[in-house]
Design an enzyme around this catalytic site. Structure first.
Site, PDB file in Angstrom:
ATOM      1  N   GLU A  24       2.120  -6.570   6.893  1.00 51.64           N
ATOM      2  CA  GLU A  24       1.488  -5.695   7.599  1.00 51.64           C
ATOM      3  C   GLU A  24       1.566  -5.627   9.159  1.00 51.64           C
ATOM      4  O   GLU A  24       1.691  -4.402   9.836  1.00 51.64           O
ATOM      5  CB  GLU A  24      -0.133  -5.709   7.179  1.00 51.64           C
ATOM      6  CG  GLU A  24      -0.474  -5.027   5.994  1.00 51.64           C
ATOM      7  CD  GLU A  24      -0.422  -6.179   5.048  1.00 51.64           C
ATOM      8  OE1 GLU A  24      -0.757  -5.869   3.780  1.00 51.64           O
ATOM      9  OE2 GLU A  24       0.217  -7.272   5.321  1.00 51.64           O
TER      10      GLU A  24
ATOM     11  N   ALA B 192       0.778  -1.291   0.147  1.00 50.55           N
ATOM     12  CA  ALA B 192      -0.014  -0.014  -0.016  1.00 50.55           C
ATOM     13  C   ALA B 192       0.933   1.285  -0.148  1.00 50.55           C
ATOM     14  O   ALA B 192       1.910   1.134   0.158  1.00 50.55           O
ATOM     15  CB  ALA B 192      -0.764   0.009   1.313  1.00 50.55           C
TER      16      ALA B 192
ATOM     17  N   GLU C 136      -2.381  -9.140  -1.980  1.00 54.66           N
ATOM     18  CA  GLU C 136      -3.617  -8.968  -2.105  1.00 54.66           C
ATOM     19  C   GLU C 136      -4.168  -8.939  -3.352  1.00 54.66           C
ATOM     20  O   GLU C 136      -5.299  -9.438  -3.495  1.00 54.66           O
ATOM     21  CB  GLU C 136      -4.160  -8.189  -0.941  1.00 54.66           C
ATOM     22  CG  GLU C 136      -3.897  -8.518   0.583  1.00 54.66           C
ATOM     23  CD  GLU C 136      -4.382  -7.583   1.627  1.00 54.66           C
ATOM     24  OE1 GLU C 136      -5.093  -7.780   2.262  1.00 54.66           O
ATOM     25  OE2 GLU C 136      -3.905  -6.361   1.299  1.00 54.66           O
TER      26      GLU C 136
ATOM     27  N   GLY D 174      -0.379  -5.188   0.300  1.00 56.20           N
ATOM     28  CA  GLY D 174      -1.650  -4.984  -0.715  1.00 56.20           C
ATOM     29  C   GLY D 174      -1.310  -5.483  -2.211  1.00 56.20           C
ATOM     30  O   GLY D 174      -2.260  -6.012  -2.913  1.00 56.20           O
TER      31      GLY D 174
END
Length: 693
Positions: free
Chosen positions: A128, A66, A108, A105
């Site tokens: 994370e 992210a 993901e 992310g």
């Protein structure tokens, strides 16, 4: 080729749409990147000429996570979940082509693609937890459906990066290829999926592996038990575990809702804020405002180290590990041989644990030249002095070095507290002298305090910082003052800990409070571990301190089975009634009466003076930034990263509270608690340490 937006292009190659992201440096999932993926997938899905889609990244990596600069700010652009839904529900196969790292992310996003192809050098992970968070875009729900609950638990709570080969073995990626062939092979794989009529496989629908763990609460109970020490104090690992439990026990959409709820709780908490703060602090520490990035570097091809004791040997290992030849000097053959044996033993132990090959051990040892002749350092580019912590001894060493070292060589002292300027004055080249304060054990501890003298040149400073990076350290540039940053602040805590035990608190009370705060151990347990007799001699002992009395009684710490604590044969500590009586008697002789000391007072008296001293350090310009002080304390002294560091912690609880408490202690206990002017100024201005520029 069509430009979807400034960072995204779409190219159709014989029916396969190649959607390329190019957002340096790491293709982070910014609003622009998310919009590019959304619009590119939508355009390719609507194009009748397109049969399949490859999502690939330019540059050195796939999506590495992210864009954390967006955290805590109002949302802009499409939400990641919206983009993921578009990929997952695409009417044509979407294949992720992974190189470099697919992290957070990024992984993901790859998990909502129908298939994944990776280079053999790639790595995948959900890190994370290291920011005090959990994967908030379905990672905790999709990952166990591919790799199983047990493997997913380890991945999300450790944040580990899984090599591509292991990822393929566990089913996380479907095919491996070489770096140069990634694009072509990803296209070929997509064509194969189409030709074979393979289904548009949605990870969310793969329930076999989570169903296998259903009804087995002992899986999670045992994982918690086995990792209790590793997770102590941290919120995020437990929240990650709960999410994997939800993936196992709940339908996918309910598990996703649980993940979202727990993610928001962590995001809004102080631990994640502190860990994200530290993430940026650990990068900012390398930025030196008055040392430009184009400052010339001094080539360091050979290092000399004076002293083969614990520190010298540990320092040597850092450079040997980096492939830099080291000449290590001692004054006596037995000391030299003992130092070399210790280095060898350390490497052999590492090899026995499987973390180093036998060949690698020999390569490192081959780079080491032991000698008794100081003149052998004449060709060294950097010489580090690691002798006894005595100014006269160090000045004598540097005076000799000045005559031996070649022009331009960096002359460094490993002093932990002494005046680097005074040491530099014993040479004719003070501009070449710098402090390199390694922390013990030097081959393990990450921190390096780089101490600039008044005349240290900028090339010497920049070279020292870059060399720290090369040998795997995190360096903080600090100025000359007694104890520099870390030990100067530590002295405040140690003073109060000693005073508290004479007022009524016991050593195990102080240690318990600081351990519960998050430190690996308290000051008295640490003293026992290090040895109470460090720097102590019976000849000069005068029974004037508790430490001297204990040493005189041969209570010298863990090594003698007794110090502040009593120890059994396995070195398990227990409170000592003998020490309790010694303390009571010693305090009575000093006219001190015992009282009940609360845990809150112990914490505030040990921590707040440290914060106040940090303010003085900033006030004097001995640290560049408050965040640099926090980097020192997290990496060198075991400050819990989920509290960010002492200056971050002060901002979190409020500088006004720290100031008011310091003033109260000053009135009750004296000048040791006099507030720093900077602390008073910041409170008056309504500012934090983080606001200092």
């Amino acid at each position: 080729m069509t430009a979807i937006n400034p960072v995204t292009t779409l190219e159709i190659e014989d029916g396969i749409a190649v959607l390329t992201l190019d957002s340096p440096p790491v293709n982070a999932l910014s609003a622009t990147v998310r919009a590019g993926i959304r619009d590119g997938v939508a355009q390719a899905s609507a194009d009748p000429a397109v049969q399949g889609i490859v999502l690939i990244c330019a540059g050195k990596t796939f999506i590495a996570g992210a864009d954390i600069t967006e955290f805590g700010k109002p949302p802009v652009g499409p939400a990641l979940q919206e983009v993921q839904a578009l990929i997952e529900d695409a009417p044509k196969p979407v294949v992720a082509a992974i190189h470099g790292t697919a992290l957070g992310g990024g992984l993901e996003v790859a998990l909502v693609c129908h298939y994944r192809v990776a280079t053999r050098s790639a790595k995948c992970g959900l890190p994370e937890v290291k920011l005090g968070l959990l994967p908030g875009a379905g990672g905790t729900q999709r990952l166990p459906r591919i790799v199983g609950a047990a493997r997913a638990l380890e991945m999300v709570t450790s944040g580990e990066h899984v090599p591509a080969a292991a990822a393929a073995e566990m089913g996380l990626v479907d095919a491996l290829t070489d770096d140069a062939a990634l694009r072509a092979d990803a296209i070929a794989f997509t064509r194969k999926v189409i030709a074979e009529g393979r289904p548009l496989r949605k990870v969310r629908d793969l329930n076999e592996k989570v169903e296998a763990a259903r009804g087995q609460p002992e899986l999670f109970a045992e994982f918690r038990r086995a990792n209790a020490r590793r997770f102590r104090g941290f919120d995020a690992p437990e929240y990650n575990i709960r999410c994997i439990e939800a993936a196992v026990n709940l339908p996918f959409d309910q598990g996703l809702a649980t993940e979202r709820k727990l993610f928001l709780e962590l995001m809004q908490g102080t631990q994640s804020a502190a860990q994200r703060y530290y993430f940026f602090a650990s990068r900012q520490v390398w930025n030196l405002p008055d040392v430009p990035a184009d400052t010339p570097l001094i080539p360091v091809k050979r290092v000399g180290i004076i002293g083969a004791g614990t520190m010298g040997g540990g320092i040597a290992m850092n450079f040997l590990n980096a492939g830099i030849p080291v000449t290590i000097v001692e004054t006596a053959q037995p000391a030299l041989e003992r130092g070399v044996r210790t280095i060898r033993a350390n490497y052999d132990n590492t090899a026995r644990k499987g973390r180093l090959s036998a060949a690698a051990v020999e390569q490192r040892i081959a780079l080491l030249t032991p000698t008794l002749d100081l003149a052998q350092l004449a060709d060294a580019d950097l010489v580090i002095e690691a002798v006894f912590e005595d100014m006269a001894v160090k000045k004598e060493v540097f005076g000799k070095l000045d005559k031996i070292a070649k022009p331009g060589a960096i002359l460094a002292t490993n002093t932990s507290a002494l005046d680097v300027n005074e040491i530099a004055a014993s040479t004719s080249r003070p501009e070449s002298v710098i402090g390199l304060h390694f922390f013990s054990p030097a081959n393990v501890m990450k921190l390096l305090e780089v101490v600039r003298g008044d005349q240290t040149s900028k090339p010497v400073i920049r070279t020292s910082m870059e060399l720290a990076r090369k040998i795997g350290k995190i360096a903080a540039l600090v100025g000359v003052c007694p104890g520099f940053v870390g030990n100067r602040m530590l002295a405040q805590r140690q003073r109060e800990a000693q005073k508290l035990v004479l007022e009524g608190a016991l050593p195990w009370d102080v240690d318990r409070v600081l351990y519960q705060f998050g430190f690996p151990m308290g000051p008295f347990a640490m003293s026992d571990l290090a040895g109470l007799d460090l720097g102590w001699t019976r000849e000069k002992s005068s029974s004037s301190t508790l430490r001297e009395i204990l040493c005189e009684m041969d209570r010298r710490g863990q090594k003698t089975g007794a110090g502040y604590y009593d120890y059994d044969e396995k070195r398990n500590a227990k409170p000592s009634p003998v020490v309790e009586q010694i303390i009571r008697d010693f305090a009575a002789r000093q006219g001190k009466s015992s009282r009940t000391v609360s845990d809150q007072e112990i914490l505030e008296r040990c921590i707040y003076p440290m914060i106040n001293e940090g303010a003085r350090i900033l006030q004097e310009g001995k640290a560049i930034r408050a965040s640099d002080i926090d980097v020192v304390w997290v990496n060198g002294y075991g400050w819990p990263v989920y509290r960010g560091g002492p200056m971050c912690y002060a901002d979190t609880i409020g500088l006004d509270k720290v100031l008011a408490t310091m003033k109260r202690f000053e009135a009750e206990l004296g000048a040791d608690f006099k507030p720093a002017r900077l602390l008073e100024d910041l409170v008056a201005q309504g500012k934090r340490f983080a606001d200092l520029k």
